[in-house]
Design a protein around this motif. Structure first.
Motif: not given
Length: 246
Positions: A235-246
């Protein structure tokens, strides 16, 4: 009751994931709720855009909560950051319409996975990068990624074998960026299954190590069987980078 959206960054190294759990108080959601409940005196439920696993980090996690408060937005932001642990920070906070929901209204997410291919990881990056320490054939990985993009049933790339909901998702793209001995891979899609990014990454690494061919991706997708895909990367290499919305 006012509805607020927050953008949060956190180091997931010492946490048991985003989602609050009955057997641990070491979750991101739980820490934020505790601070809000301390301030308001009432139970507050924080809704995240997605559930990051234990040890996974976030640069821009989006969440929302309803609260009855006289505090202005800036005062609420300052209060949260004052009482939250140092490895959790609210980057932005603003009031949103009553019906906004961080998870249900999200249309696209991007996850970043970081790999060190060199002999040894940099000391101050070791908690935030996967120390593979092997050279990868990035061109072959790119060809494999092309088979995975689009709308597919990703059941083979899901750790939850008992999942009853649809496992069909749309993977918009997988992008590779190489910087010296480090490899950055970004996965963008309309949603991700449990461990999906980490299993996709493990499968692509096996292609990069010449243990699989890029063309095998089609067969893995059609198999709808977790055993056919590659291993689950750490898991250490994983990042939630961006969440997009309408």
């Amino acid at each position: 009751m006012k509805n607020y959206r927050i953008i949060v960054e956190y180091d997931g190294s010492r946490y048991d994931g985003w989602q609050k759990q009955g057997n641990t108080d070491q979750t991101i959601q739980g820490k934020i709720e505790h601070v809000l409940e301390r301030m308001s005196g009432n139970h507050i439920e924080v809704h995240g855009s997605g559930r990051t696993d234990a040890g996974v980090h976030a640069v821009n996690q989006v969440a929302n909560f309803h609260i009855d408060t006289d505090k202005k937005e800036q005062e609420l932001l300052v209060y949260l950051n004052h009482y939250l642990p140092e490895d959790i920070r609210v980057k932005a906070l603003n009031q949103v319409p009553e019906r906004f929901h961080s998870r249900l209204n999200a249309v696209e997410k991007t996850y970043l996975y970081r790999i060190e291919m060199g002999e040894k990881s940099q000391v101050f990056e070791r908690k935030y990068i996967y120390g593979l320490h092997k050279n990868l054939d990035v061109e072959a990985m790119g060809r494999a990624a092309a088979f995975l993009c689009g709308e597919h049933d990703f059941k083979s790339f899901c750790s939850n074998s008992k999942m009853k909901k649809s496992t069909v998702r749309t993977l918009k793209n997988i992008k590779f960026q190489k910087e010296d001995s480090r490899l950055f891979i970004r996965f963008t899609g309309n949603g991700f299954l449990y461990n999906m990014v980490r299993i996709l990454m493990g499968t692509l690494i096996e292609v990069g190590l010449k243990e699989r061919s890029p063309e095998e991706m089609t067969g893995i997708l059609h198999a709808l069987d977790r055993k056919e895909a590659g291993y689950t990367v750490p898991p250490e290499g994983l990042f939630l980078e961006c969440v997009s919305y309408k």
